[in-house]
Design an enzyme around this catalytic site. Sequence first.
Site, PDB file in Angstrom:
ATOM      1  N   GLN A  83       2.249  15.506  12.493  1.00  0.00           N
ATOM      2  CA  GLN A  83       2.538  14.427  11.553  1.00  0.00           C
ATOM      3  C   GLN A  83       2.502  14.900  10.103  1.00  0.00           C
ATOM      4  OE1 GLN A  83      -0.359  11.706  13.717  1.00  0.00           O
ATOM      5  NE2 GLN A  83       1.160  10.241  12.945  1.00  0.00           N
TER       6      GLN A  83
ATOM      7  N   CYS B 298       0.980   3.586  14.527  1.00  0.00           N
ATOM      8  CA  CYS B 298       1.128   5.016  14.270  1.00  0.00           C
ATOM      9  C   CYS B 298       1.424   5.212  12.785  1.00  0.00           C
ATOM     10  CB  CYS B 298       2.264   5.581  15.117  1.00  0.00           C
ATOM     11  SG  CYS B 298       2.519   7.362  14.935  1.00  0.00           S
ATOM     12  N   LEU B 299       0.728   6.155  12.161  1.00  0.00           N
ATOM     13  CA  LEU B 299       0.990   6.427  10.743  1.00  0.00           C
ATOM     14  C   LEU B 299       2.408   6.932  10.507  1.00  0.00           C
ATOM     15  CD1 LEU B 299      -2.422   8.019   9.702  1.00  0.00           C
ATOM     16  CD2 LEU B 299      -1.591   5.700   9.237  1.00  0.00           C
TER      17      LEU B 299
ATOM     18  N   GLY C 127      -6.256   8.037  13.706  1.00  0.00           N
ATOM     19  CA  GLY C 127      -6.064   9.428  14.096  1.00  0.00           C
ATOM     20  C   GLY C 127      -4.838  10.005  13.420  1.00  0.00           C
TER      21      GLY C 127
ATOM     22  N   HIS D 244      -3.162   8.934  22.222  1.00  0.00           N
ATOM     23  CA  HIS D 244      -2.064   8.849  21.250  1.00  0.00           C
ATOM     24  C   HIS D 244      -1.899  10.173  20.502  1.00  0.00           C
ATOM     25  CE1 HIS D 244       0.343   6.471  18.187  1.00  0.00           C
ATOM     26  NE2 HIS D 244       0.025   7.545  17.481  1.00  0.00           N
ATOM     27  N   GLU D 245      -3.012  10.717  20.010  1.00  0.00           N
ATOM     28  CA  GLU D 245      -2.929  11.962  19.227  1.00  0.00           C
ATOM     29  C   GLU D 245      -2.561  13.157  20.108  1.00  0.00           C
ATOM     30  OE1 GLU D 245      -2.667  11.562  16.120  1.00  0.00           O
ATOM     31  OE2 GLU D 245      -3.400   9.501  16.204  1.00  0.00           O
TER      32      GLU D 245
ATOM     33  N   HIS E 250       1.085  13.192  20.505  1.00  0.00           N
ATOM     34  CA  HIS E 250       1.775  13.788  19.355  1.00  0.00           C
ATOM     35  C   HIS E 250       1.897  15.301  19.524  1.00  0.00           C
ATOM     36  CE1 HIS E 250       2.769  10.768  16.406  1.00  0.00           C
ATOM     37  NE2 HIS E 250       1.560  10.234  16.453  1.00  0.00           N
TER      38      HIS E 250
END
Length: 182
Positions: free
Chosen positions: A51, A89-90, A46, A131-132, A135
């Site tokens: 981000q 996480c990216l 995701g 998670h997203e 963010h």
Amino acid sequence: MTVLPVRVFGDPVLATPAEEVTTFDAQLRRLVRDLTDTLRSEQGAGLAAPQLGVGLRAFVFHVDGVAGHLVNPVLSFPDEQTQDGPEGCLSMPGLYFDTVRRRHVVAKGYTDRGDPVQVVGDGELARCLQHETDHLDGVLFIDRMDTGRRRAAMRAIRDAPWFAGAAPRVKVSPHPLFGRQR
């Protein structure tokens, strides 16, 4: 194809709540395409607009063959079941830490054209949707960890080759922790 750089831990945009999308136009559709292209290139599960440095409530996902996007998502939880397992996480490349999440989630939001959409997920998809959405609220997954896990994560972050210096203070999540106390 537009692949954009992913912001890493320490960038203030990651700790800032995103603004609700009010205009469903070509610019929003381009953002969703850029998110999708970048997610595909990074081979993640995701990716949220903050981000990429964009403070709007939108994210894309691709988990277990289920792909899509949500704009202005709102989560609900049909039960109290939790899961505890590795999460990455990216914005913290190469690092994974056990994190408690709800096992089942219902995510309601809109497409990039303003049509209502609902995604029901369990397991990894539920983890990704939570998670997203975090963010978009300026919450990172380390904010959800208990004190011991958070300390270990911060040590790993400081040792990571991409870490650029002084880390922001990790905040305590405004959302309830599931299955663990601080």
